[in-house]
Design a protein around this motif. Structure first.
Motif, PDB file in Angstrom:
ATOM      1  N   ALA A  59     -75.090  27.170 -12.867  1.00 24.88           N
ATOM      2  CA  ALA A  59     -76.537  27.346 -12.918  1.00 24.88           C
ATOM      3  C   ALA A  59     -76.899  28.813 -13.090  1.00 24.88           C
ATOM      4  N   GLU A  60     -76.135  29.696 -12.455  1.00 29.47           N
ATOM      5  CA  GLU A  60     -76.410  31.128 -12.580  1.00 29.47           C
ATOM      6  C   GLU A  60     -76.247  31.578 -14.027  1.00 29.47           C
ATOM      7  N   ASP A  61     -75.197  31.070 -14.689  1.00 28.23           N
ATOM      8  CA  ASP A  61     -74.992  31.429 -16.097  1.00 28.23           C
ATOM      9  C   ASP A  61     -76.152  30.922 -16.959  1.00 28.23           C
ATOM     10  N   MET A  66     -80.834  31.052 -34.410  1.00 23.74           N
ATOM     11  CA  MET A  66     -79.485  31.432 -33.990  1.00 23.74           C
ATOM     12  C   MET A  66     -79.422  32.031 -32.590  1.00 23.74           C
ATOM     13  N   THR A  67     -80.546  32.272 -31.937  1.00 24.00           N
ATOM     14  CA  THR A  67     -80.520  33.069 -30.709  1.00 24.00           C
ATOM     15  C   THR A  67     -79.736  32.391 -29.582  1.00 24.00           C
ATOM     16  N   THR A  68     -79.875  31.083 -29.418  1.00 26.71           N
ATOM     17  CA  THR A  68     -79.124  30.399 -28.359  1.00 26.71           C
ATOM     18  C   THR A  68     -77.632  30.486 -28.625  1.00 26.71           C
ATOM     19  N   LEU A  69     -77.249  30.171 -29.839  1.00 27.52           N
ATOM     20  CA  LEU A  69     -75.828  30.154 -30.204  1.00 27.52           C
ATOM     21  C   LEU A  69     -75.197  31.527 -30.029  1.00 27.52           C
ATOM     22  N   MET A  70     -75.877  32.558 -30.523  1.00 24.52           N
ATOM     23  CA  MET A  70     -75.299  33.898 -30.462  1.00 24.52           C
ATOM     24  C   MET A  70     -75.324  34.462 -29.054  1.00 24.52           C
ATOM     25  N   THR A  71     -76.351  34.129 -28.276  1.00 27.64           N
ATOM     26  CA  THR A  71     -76.378  34.564 -26.878  1.00 27.64           C
ATOM     27  C   THR A  71     -75.225  33.949 -26.107  1.00 27.64           C
ATOM     28  N   ALA A  72     -74.998  32.652 -26.299  1.00 28.46           N
ATOM     29  CA  ALA A  72     -73.897  31.976 -25.608  1.00 28.46           C
ATOM     30  C   ALA A  72     -72.561  32.604 -25.961  1.00 28.46           C
ATOM     31  N   LEU A  73     -72.364  32.873 -27.237  1.00 28.17           N
ATOM     32  CA  LEU A  73     -71.091  33.434 -27.684  1.00 28.17           C
ATOM     33  C   LEU A  73     -70.882  34.840 -27.138  1.00 28.17           C
ATOM     34  N   TYR A  74     -71.808  35.738 -27.434  1.00 28.27           N
ATOM     35  CA  TYR A  74     -71.584  37.152 -27.143  1.00 28.27           C
ATOM     36  C   TYR A  74     -71.621  37.475 -25.654  1.00 28.27           C
ATOM     37  N   PHE A  75     -72.414  36.738 -24.883  1.00 24.75           N
ATOM     38  CA  PHE A  75     -72.571  37.101 -23.480  1.00 24.75           C
ATOM     39  C   PHE A  75     -71.779  36.205 -22.530  1.00 24.75           C
ATOM     40  N   ASN A  76     -71.036  35.218 -23.100  1.00 28.36           N
ATOM     41  CA  ASN A  76     -70.309  34.326 -22.206  1.00 28.36           C
ATOM     42  C   ASN A  76     -68.956  33.885 -22.744  1.00 28.36           C
ATOM     43  N   VAL A  77     -68.855  33.610 -24.029  1.00 27.41           N
ATOM     44  CA  VAL A  77     -67.686  32.905 -24.558  1.00 27.41           C
ATOM     45  C   VAL A  77     -66.672  33.838 -25.214  1.00 27.41           C
ATOM     46  N   LEU A  78     -67.142  34.781 -26.010  1.00 25.02           N
ATOM     47  CA  LEU A  78     -66.229  35.615 -26.798  1.00 25.02           C
ATOM     48  C   LEU A  78     -65.431  36.565 -25.915  1.00 25.02           C
ATOM     49  N   ARG A  79     -64.218  36.872 -26.391  1.00 28.86           N
ATOM     50  CA  ARG A  79     -63.336  37.849 -25.748  1.00 28.86           C
ATOM     51  C   ARG A  79     -63.162  39.038 -26.685  1.00 28.86           C
ATOM     52  N   PRO A  80     -62.690  40.160 -26.179  1.00 26.75           N
ATOM     53  CA  PRO A  80     -62.567  41.349 -27.036  1.00 26.75           C
ATOM     54  C   PRO A  80     -61.724  41.131 -28.282  1.00 26.75           C
ATOM     55  N   GLU A  83     -76.895  24.753 -22.165  1.00 26.73           N
ATOM     56  CA  GLU A  83     -75.874  23.925 -21.522  1.00 26.73           C
ATOM     57  C   GLU A  83     -75.065  23.162 -22.561  1.00 26.73           C
ATOM     58  N   ALA A  84     -75.759  22.605 -23.551  1.00 28.66           N
ATOM     59  CA  ALA A  84     -75.064  21.859 -24.596  1.00 28.66           C
ATOM     60  C   ALA A  84     -74.135  22.767 -25.395  1.00 28.66           C
ATOM     61  N   VAL A  85     -74.624  23.942 -25.721  1.00 24.89           N
ATOM     62  CA  VAL A  85     -73.832  24.879 -26.522  1.00 24.89           C
ATOM     63  C   VAL A  85     -72.588  25.323 -25.762  1.00 24.89           C
ATOM     64  N   LEU A  86     -72.758  25.716 -24.495  1.00 27.01           N
ATOM     65  CA  LEU A  86     -71.611  26.167 -23.710  1.00 27.01           C
ATOM     66  C   LEU A  86     -70.600  25.037 -23.508  1.00 27.01           C
ATOM     67  N   SER A  87     -71.099  23.823 -23.292  1.00 23.52           N
ATOM     68  CA  SER A  87     -70.198  22.687 -23.127  1.00 23.52           C
ATOM     69  C   SER A  87     -69.407  22.425 -24.405  1.00 23.52           C
ATOM     70  N   ALA A  88     -70.072  22.577 -25.537  1.00 26.30           N
ATOM     71  CA  ALA A  88     -69.386  22.365 -26.816  1.00 26.30           C
ATOM     72  C   ALA A  88     -68.275  23.388 -27.023  1.00 26.30           C
ATOM     73  N   PHE A  89     -68.582  24.657 -26.747  1.00 23.51           N
ATOM     74  CA  PHE A  89     -67.568  25.690 -26.919  1.00 23.51           C
ATOM     75  C   PHE A  89     -66.405  25.487 -25.952  1.00 23.51           C
ATOM     76  N   ASP A  90     -66.687  24.897 -24.797  1.00 29.20           N
ATOM     77  CA  ASP A  90     -65.647  24.647 -23.810  1.00 29.20           C
ATOM     78  C   ASP A  90     -64.829  23.401 -24.147  1.00 29.20           C
ATOM     79  N   ALA A  91     -65.319  22.607 -25.091  1.00 33.56           N
ATOM     80  CA  ALA A  91     -64.704  21.309 -25.356  1.00 33.56           C
ATOM     81  C   ALA A  91     -63.648  21.341 -26.452  1.00 33.56           C
ATOM     82  N   ALA A 104     -69.908  40.789 -19.256  1.00 34.35           N
ATOM     83  CA  ALA A 104     -69.591  39.809 -20.296  1.00 34.35           C
ATOM     84  C   ALA A 104     -68.181  40.071 -20.820  1.00 34.35           C
ATOM     85  N   PRO A 105     -67.344  39.050 -20.981  1.00 33.93           N
ATOM     86  CA  PRO A 105     -65.950  39.261 -21.406  1.00 33.93           C
ATOM     87  C   PRO A 105     -65.822  40.073 -22.696  1.00 33.93           C
TER      88      PRO A 105
END
Length: 808
Positions: A38-40, A84-98, A334-342, A414-415
């Motif tokens: 929920a915090e994320d 694109m803002t949801t998708l790119m926010t999820a990627l850059y601030f949560n999902v992507l690594r260096p 939530e949907a976007v993060l779940s998809a990237f995690d799936a 952010a990773p």
């Protein structure tokens, strides 16, 4: 490689090959046990709001507030950013690594700049100068936006496709133990506009890289169902999804968000889902623009007598209904993060994210919104909605519900945000002398192949071990066969040459293995140049230097010219050897005879072109080129070679001779005092020019014979100095071509000859004001032997003599 364990695999595996791709709702239900914190969700929702605001304001500032000196619209694609803002926010601030690398959809450039502004990698001044000189670029640029950008984008489709070849390059390095042991491979991520999938180069890339079993590629499709001029065909997109599955990709559809899935579970929800699944794209977009009352009227009209559906819609006021109906998966964090995690494994994965073009802005859904801009009143309303006060437009946390300290702390952790440069450095490799051995007669293509073959034989050679060759199914006919026989084909698994195993005689030894150094491609020149682009960025992307060499037939540069320009634009370093070239490829006819390519070589930034005549020139140019490919101010190389056999001069080139060759030209026969006439030639026309010089020199004892090895270097150095002189600089400095022509009398005449377009040499007369008779080819060629074609197109010895005698 073992598949990555993932708790959602059971959901994906239940889908048969004939089923539709799994909807993200099923994945959300499988991950509803708190995997997305929920915090994320709260923090990312606030950051997304800020990203959308900053990208919109950056464009507004450039178009409505910043003074316009020329009155031309600036532009900036606010609607394409908002989707694109949801998708790119999820990627850059949560999902992507260096170690992940990203190609950003060209029209989402302001979103990318806003994200880097929040990361501290972009300045307010650059954003204020967006699309202005010295400001943030209209489309992400490796060379002009600094080290934030992994891949330049601009020409749609190319940014997506290059990620496939970057993944192939990463695999090439990994299988040769050239990357740090134990390092988790980076994902090559492309953020793709749905209309980009109209580009044919996309499918060429998918087919060619499928053969190489690439891994660690993600394509995130912004499926907002709108293109520049209209709507995307929904049926076509279903075919596209099947295509990706056919070439082995995971396909994950992010269609609906949490709010819609909750509505689907209520009485009347099945009918609402059926309506949404069936509604045409253009109607959905129009309703998105019209709002809640229009949604209600359209749905009840289309589904008459469905009381449960009417009751469901009645639970929502107009604004809430509009919010529900635009709660697509691509806008549900939530949907976007779940998809990237799936993602179940490291195989290539495409995410089809349903979005609204212009989401959250007054432009949303309108079919004309691609180039549309919010006007001043609309922006004022948008500013109020975002609770941004006048003067706070660039503030970090203005209008947000969370303190600036908390936002900054979250972003700092952010990773992806490791503060290191995105552009790595690689060691400079010492280049040995090229192993050239003279023969009485040879062609430039033959010499090129022999030099590579000799380099391949060298053991423990940094240069030889880092050469990687590639070709669009013309490996043998462009004389790469010797190198491949020595060094092998690259592949993830060992594969023997069955002809060799069965003792069937063959000159070629096609053994495939992870140690191989030739990347075999199909007949697709776009793929050649995208592969060269990725290989030519290995030093910057992965910290390991490669020396990519690509070969193709010279006329077919035109087929891949967009991708070649793209590779040069992002400063990739490679050598392209285009051979055979010109109408000297006589029996092949007009389809294989290149005419305009010398002009491409002269005009393409980031690419230095050469057209040598003799073997020792090829060796000197190749040696210089390997150094140039590593230089800070260097670039890529284009050699236009020929299969025409020439008698080779007996000479030992001095360092000064080699310097003249790589500078663009030298006197094969020095002009005499007060020289009145010069013959200048390029490439395969050396024998004809020499024969004409020998016949004319008796009557013209001061006659000079100029070998032009690079029209590109001669012309561009001269032009650079001319521009400097206009600014009052470099008055005393002389370009190489000026020094070459200095001995000529002021009334001297030049005869120039090339087996391509005559304009490539005709400019020589402008250097010092000499009259020129330019000989060359400006029509399509035809079949014949070289003697017949030279006579027909008037570039042979007799034509040179006629041109010279006009002035006697």
């Amino acid at each position: 490689m073992a598949a990555v364990h993932n708790p959602h695999q059971k959901v994906l595996r239940k889908m048969s090959a004939q089923d539709a791709t799994p909807e993200i709702g099923e994945i959300i239900e499988a991950s509803s046990t708190g995997q997305v914190k929920a915090e994320d969700l709260e923090m990312l929702g606030q950051i997304e709001k800020k990203v959308r605001w900053l990208s919109s304001w950056t464009i507004h500032n450039a178009n409505h507030l910043r003074p316009k000196r020329d009155g031309i619209k600036v532009g900036g694609h606010q609607a394409s950013c908002a989707s694109m803002t949801t998708l790119m926010t999820a990627l850059y601030f949560n999902v992507l690594r260096p170690q992940d690398r990203v190609a950003v959809k060209p029209h989402a450039s302001p979103v990318f700049h806003a994200i880097n502004y929040l990361f501290g990698r972009q300045t307010k001044e650059k954003l204020e100068k967006f699309r202005s000189f010295g400001g943030a670029q209209s489309y992400p640029s490796r060379t002009k936006d600094g080290d934030q950008v992994d891949f330049s984008t601009g020409s749609v489709g190319l940014g997506a496709a290059v990620t496939n070849f970057a993944a192939l390059t990463q695999d090439y390095l990994r299988y040769k133990d050239m990357l740090p042991k134990g390092e988790v491979p980076g994902r090559m991520v492309a953020l793709v506009g749905d209309a980009e999938l109209d580009e044919g180069n996309i499918y060429e890339a998918l087919l060619d890289t499928w053969k190489h079993d690439i891994r660690n590629v993600w394509w995130v499709i912004d499926y907002n169902r709108q293109s520049l001029d209209g709507m995307i065909d929904a049926h076509l997109f279903r075919v596209i999804g099947r295509f990706f599955r056919a070439v082995g990709w995971n396909v994950i559809t992010i269609k609906y968000g949490r709010k819609l899935h909750e509505a689907f579970a209520k009485p009347g929800g099945k009918s609402l889902k059926k309506w949404l699944n069936d509604v045409p794209n253009d109607i959905y977009s129009a309703l998105t623009f019209q709002g809640g009352a229009a949604w209600r009227a359209q749905i009840t009209s289309d589904m008459p007598g469905d009381n449960a559906l009417v009751s469901l819609l009645g639970e929502y006021e107009d604004d809430a209904l509009h919010d529900l109906m635009t709660n697509l998966g691509g806008h549900c964090m939530e949907a976007v993060l779940s998809a990237f995690d799936a993602v179940p494994n490291d195989k290539p994965t495409i995410f089809i994210a349903y979005t609204v073009k212009g989401y959250g802005t007054p432009l949303q859904g309108h079919k004309d919104n691609h180039a549309g801009l919010m006007n001043v009143p609309q922006m004022d309303t948008f500013k109020e909605q975002n609770r941004v006060e006048d003067g706070q437009e660039w503030d970090f946390a203005a209008g947000l519900d969370i303190s600036e300290d908390k936002i900054r702390s979250y972003i700092k952790n952010a990773p992806f945000n490791d503060a290191a440069s995105r552009h790595k450095k690689a060691d400079v490799i010492t280049i040995p002398d090229m192993p050239y051995a003279r023969t009485d007669t040879s062609s430039t293509q033959e010499v090129f192949g022999k030099i590579l073959n000799e380099l391949a034989k060298m053991k423990k050679s940094d240069l030889s071990d880092r050469i990687v060759t590639t070709s669009p199914d013309v490996t043998v006919s462009t004389n790469l066969g010797g190198f491949v026989n020595q060094r092998g084909l690259f592949g993830r698994e060992d594969l023997a040459d069955e002809f060799r195993e069965r003792k069937v005689p063959s000159a070629q030894k096609w053994i495939r293995s992870p140690s191989g150094q030739h990347v075999e491609l199909g007949i697709a020149e776009n793929n050649l140049f995208l592969n060269l682009a990725a290989l030519g960025l290995s030093h910057s992307l992965f910290g390991q230097r490669l020396f990519p060499i690509g070969t193709l037939y010279d006329p077919f540069i035109a087929r891949g010219l967009d991708a070649l320009n793209y590779a040069c634009y992002q400063d990739a370093r490679f050598m392209v050897v285009a051979t055979p070239s010109g109408i000297s490829l006589a029996p092949e006819g007009g389809a294989h005879q290149s005419i305009s390519t010398p002009m491409i070589g002269m005009g393409q930034p980031g690419l230095t072109s050469f057209e040598p005549s003799f073997g020792d020139e090829v060796a000197a140019i190749m040696g210089w080129s390997f150094d140039h490919m590593q230089a800070e101010d260097g670039g890529s190389i284009y050699m236009r070679l020929s299969t025409k056999p020439l008698s080779q001069p007996e000479r030992d080139l001095s360092d000064a001779d080699k310097s003249d060759i790589v500078s663009g030209g030298y006197w094969l026969r020095e002009p005499g005092d007060d020289c009145k006439m010069v013959i200048a030639y390029c490439g395969a026309m050396a024998p004809e020019a020499i024969a004409a010089w020998e016949k004319l020199s008796e009557d013209h004892p001061g006659l000079g014979l100029l070998a032009v090895t690079s029209t590109d270097r001669l012309y561009n150095e001269w032009q650079d100095l001319e521009r400097a002189r206009l600014e009052g600089k470099a008055d005393a400095q002389m370009s190489h071509v000026e020094n070459l022509l200095k001995p000529l009398a002021s009334d001297a005449r030049l005869v120039t000859v090339i087996d391509g377009h005559p304009a490539a040499l005709a400019w020589l007369g402008s250097v010092r004001g000499h009259a020129v008779a330019p000989l060359g080819v400006n029509n399509f060629g035809q079949c014949g032997d070289s003697i017949a074609l030279y006579e027909h197109y008037q570039i042979g010895t007799d034509a040179i003599l006629r041109a010279a005698k006009r002035w006697d």
